[in-house]
Design a protein around this motif. Structure first.
Motif, PDB file in Angstrom:
ATOM      1  N   PHE A  72       0.865  -1.181   0.000  1.00 53.32           N
ATOM      2  CA  PHE A  72       0.000   0.000   0.000  1.00 53.32           C
ATOM      3  C   PHE A  72       0.898   1.225   0.000  1.00 53.32           C
ATOM      4  N   THR A  73       0.708   2.098  -0.976  1.00 50.94           N
ATOM      5  CA  THR A  73       1.579   3.249  -1.152  1.00 50.94           C
ATOM      6  C   THR A  73       0.819   4.548  -0.922  1.00 50.94           C
ATOM      7  N   VAL A  74       1.561   5.637  -0.918  1.00 50.79           N
ATOM      8  CA  VAL A  74       0.931   6.943  -0.759  1.00 50.79           C
ATOM      9  C   VAL A  74      -0.003   7.238  -1.932  1.00 50.79           C
ATOM     10  N   THR A  75       0.310   6.696  -3.099  1.00 48.38           N
ATOM     11  CA  THR A  75      -0.593   6.846  -4.246  1.00 48.38           C
ATOM     12  C   THR A  75      -1.922   6.151  -3.981  1.00 48.38           C
ATOM     13  N   ASP A  76      -1.853   4.951  -3.406  1.00 51.65           N
ATOM     14  CA  ASP A  76      -3.078   4.231  -3.050  1.00 51.65           C
ATOM     15  C   ASP A  76      -3.884   5.025  -2.027  1.00 51.65           C
ATOM     16  N   TYR A  77      -3.167   5.626  -1.070  1.00 49.84           N
ATOM     17  CA  TYR A  77      -3.888   6.408  -0.064  1.00 49.84           C
ATOM     18  C   TYR A  77      -4.590   7.603  -0.711  1.00 49.84           C
ATOM     19  N   ARG A  78      -3.905   8.272  -1.614  1.00 47.50           N
ATOM     20  CA  ARG A  78      -4.514   9.439  -2.250  1.00 47.50           C
ATOM     21  C   ARG A  78      -5.813   9.052  -2.965  1.00 47.50           C
ATOM     22  N   ARG A  91     -18.426  18.295   6.620  1.00 47.15           N
ATOM     23  CA  ARG A  91     -17.027  18.714   6.669  1.00 47.15           C
ATOM     24  C   ARG A  91     -16.121  17.541   7.039  1.00 47.15           C
ATOM     25  N   PRO A  92     -15.099  17.252   6.233  1.00 44.05           N
ATOM     26  CA  PRO A  92     -14.110  16.242   6.615  1.00 44.05           C
ATOM     27  C   PRO A  92     -13.167  16.801   7.685  1.00 44.05           C
ATOM     28  N   LEU A  93     -12.935  16.014   8.715  1.00 51.64           N
ATOM     29  CA  LEU A  93     -11.964  16.360   9.747  1.00 51.64           C
ATOM     30  C   LEU A  93     -10.808  15.384   9.621  1.00 51.64           C
ATOM     31  N   LEU A  94      -9.676  15.873   9.151  1.00 49.83           N
ATOM     32  CA  LEU A  94      -8.521  15.021   8.875  1.00 49.83           C
ATOM     33  C   LEU A  94      -7.668  14.899  10.132  1.00 49.83           C
ATOM     34  N   VAL A  95      -7.547  13.679  10.644  1.00 54.89           N
ATOM     35  CA  VAL A  95      -6.719  13.417  11.820  1.00 54.89           C
ATOM     36  C   VAL A  95      -5.404  12.849  11.314  1.00 54.89           C
ATOM     37  N   ALA A  96      -4.369  13.678  11.351  1.00 54.98           N
ATOM     38  CA  ALA A  96      -3.137  13.372  10.632  1.00 54.98           C
ATOM     39  C   ALA A  96      -2.106  12.696  11.520  1.00 54.98           C
ATOM     40  N   GLY A  97      -1.766  11.457  11.156  1.00 55.27           N
ATOM     41  CA  GLY A  97      -0.707  10.746  11.844  1.00 55.27           C
ATOM     42  C   GLY A  97       0.520  10.539  10.973  1.00 55.27           C
ATOM     43  N   THR A  98       0.368  10.731   9.646  1.00 56.35           N
ATOM     44  CA  THR A  98       1.469  10.522   8.701  1.00 56.35           C
ATOM     45  C   THR A  98       1.586  11.744   7.808  1.00 56.35           C
ATOM     46  N   GLY A  99       2.698  12.466   7.941  1.00 53.59           N
ATOM     47  CA  GLY A  99       2.861  13.725   7.234  1.00 53.59           C
ATOM     48  C   GLY A  99       2.797  13.601   5.723  1.00 53.59           C
ATOM     49  N   LEU A 100       3.428  12.565   5.178  1.00 52.90           N
ATOM     50  CA  LEU A 100       3.436  12.408   3.723  1.00 52.90           C
ATOM     51  C   LEU A 100       2.032  12.146   3.197  1.00 52.90           C
ATOM     52  N   TYR A 101       1.255  11.360   3.917  1.00 49.98           N
ATOM     53  CA  TYR A 101      -0.119  11.096   3.487  1.00 49.98           C
ATOM     54  C   TYR A 101      -0.950  12.377   3.535  1.00 49.98           C
ATOM     55  N   LEU A 102      -0.716  13.200   4.544  1.00 50.59           N
ATOM     56  CA  LEU A 102      -1.438  14.469   4.629  1.00 50.59           C
ATOM     57  C   LEU A 102      -1.091  15.361   3.445  1.00 50.59           C
ATOM     58  N   THR A 103       0.187  15.439   3.131  1.00 52.79           N
ATOM     59  CA  THR A 103       0.612  16.244   1.990  1.00 52.79           C
ATOM     60  C   THR A 103      -0.022  15.736   0.704  1.00 52.79           C
ATOM     61  N   ALA A 104      -0.032  14.422   0.528  1.00 52.15           N
ATOM     62  CA  ALA A 104      -0.628  13.838  -0.673  1.00 52.15           C
ATOM     63  C   ALA A 104      -2.116  14.132  -0.748  1.00 52.15           C
ATOM     64  N   ALA A 105      -2.775  14.144   0.409  1.00 52.38           N
ATOM     65  CA  ALA A 105      -4.224  14.331   0.428  1.00 52.38           C
ATOM     66  C   ALA A 105      -4.626  15.763   0.104  1.00 52.38           C
ATOM     67  N   VAL A 106      -3.975  16.733   0.719  1.00 50.87           N
ATOM     68  CA  VAL A 106      -4.482  18.103   0.626  1.00 50.87           C
ATOM     69  C   VAL A 106      -3.642  19.035  -0.231  1.00 50.87           C
ATOM     70  N   ASP A 107      -2.428  18.631  -0.583  1.00 51.41           N
ATOM     71  CA  ASP A 107      -1.568  19.516  -1.367  1.00 51.41           C
ATOM     72  C   ASP A 107      -1.398  19.069  -2.810  1.00 51.41           C
ATOM     73  N   CYS A 108      -2.178  18.054  -3.227  1.00 48.80           N
ATOM     74  CA  CYS A 108      -2.081  17.560  -4.607  1.00 48.80           C
ATOM     75  C   CYS A 108      -0.633  17.223  -4.956  1.00 48.80           C
ATOM     76  N   LEU A 109       0.012  16.483  -4.081  1.00 52.02           N
ATOM     77  CA  LEU A 109       1.407  16.104  -4.257  1.00 52.02           C
ATOM     78  C   LEU A 109       1.605  15.331  -5.556  1.00 52.02           C
ATOM     79  N   ASP A 110       2.595  15.728  -6.312  1.00 50.75           N
ATOM     80  CA  ASP A 110       2.953  15.012  -7.531  1.00 50.75           C
ATOM     81  C   ASP A 110       3.795  13.808  -7.127  1.00 50.75           C
ATOM     82  N   ILE A 111       3.165  12.648  -7.058  1.00 48.71           N
ATOM     83  CA  ILE A 111       3.816  11.461  -6.502  1.00 48.71           C
ATOM     84  C   ILE A 111       4.638  10.762  -7.577  1.00 48.71           C
ATOM     85  N   PRO A 112       5.933  10.556  -7.331  1.00 43.41           N
ATOM     86  CA  PRO A 112       6.769   9.884  -8.330  1.00 43.41           C
ATOM     87  C   PRO A 112       6.314   8.451  -8.570  1.00 43.41           C
TER      88      PRO A 112
END
Length: 224
Positions: A72-78, A91-112
């Motif tokens: 399971f990768t960050v792409t799968d999480y997105r 309203r979604p309330l995001l409870v963030a335990g993993t910084g990279l997943y949060l970035t992927a979710a809300v910052d439209c991270l360009d995942i390699p």
């Protein structure tokens, strides 16, 4: 859907309790777990996953998505995140335990992408050599990765080798959503962590680990 709200804080700071209280106080709020370990089924006690009772009181998303033996990768999480928030009318309330997943979710991270041949070549090399190389190339990424975490060290080198992008540049969270930080003084946090670990033992952490090992957890690419 209303704009998400992000809840940040260290392990055992009380994010889940705050999230439950907020969700019950504000109608239409649903909790979205942003956690790299809570996506795995059966990994409940060790990840402090919300209980069945909590999930009955407030809708939760992005939990129990795959078996621990499945990659399971960050792409799968997105993808899972996008599908989940698409079902939330309030309203979604995001409870963030993993910084990279949060970035992927809300910052439209360009995942390699992934390059198995390069990864296999890196996997044949000594971890100490890989860690030293990563420290020279991308000290920001190296500072965020435990020296003994071969999988993450290899992945970081895989990305920089094939794309020229520094993984350390991909993981900053741009707080353009309303964000609340649950802060606890360090001595209090240490005590809370000890209490949590004691509670995990009482809830059957050892039995959970034995069961997961019997189910093949050690063969899991991303969960182990």
């Amino acid at each position: 859907m209303r704009p998400p709200v992000v809840l940040l804080g260290p392990t055992a700071a009380g994010k889940s309790d705050v999230a439950m209280a907020a969700a019950e106080a504000v109608g239409g709020t649903e909790i979205v777990a942003v956690d790299a370990m809570q996506v795995y089924r059966g990994m409940d006690v060790g990840t402090a996953k919300p209980t069945a009772a909590d999930r009955a009181r407030v809708p939760h998303h992005c939990l129990d998505l795959v078996e621990p033996t499945a990659p399971f990768t960050v792409t799968d999480y997105r993808r899972a995140y996008d599908a989940a928030v698409g079902t939330i009318a309030g309203r979604p309330l995001l409870v963030a335990g993993t910084g990279l997943y949060l970035t992927a979710a809300v910052d439209c991270l360009d995942i390699p992408g992934e390059w198995p041949d390069v990864r296999a070549e890196l996997d044949d090399q000594a971890l100490d050599d890989l860690w030293e190389r990563l420290g020279r190339i991308d000290p920001v990424a190296a500072a965020r990765i435990e020296p003994g975490n071969r999988r993450r060290v290899v992945r970081a080198l895989e990305v920089v080798t094939l794309t020229g992008s520094m993984p350390g540049e991909l993981t900053s969270y741009d707080a353009h959503y309303a964000t609340t930080y649950v802060g606890v003084d360090r001595p209090d946090l240490a005590e809370r962590i000890e209490t949590r670990v004691d509670r995990m033992w009482e809830l059957g952490l050892v039995d959970e680990v034995r069961r997961l090992e019997g189910d093949g957890l050690r063969d899991g690419v991303t969960a182990s």
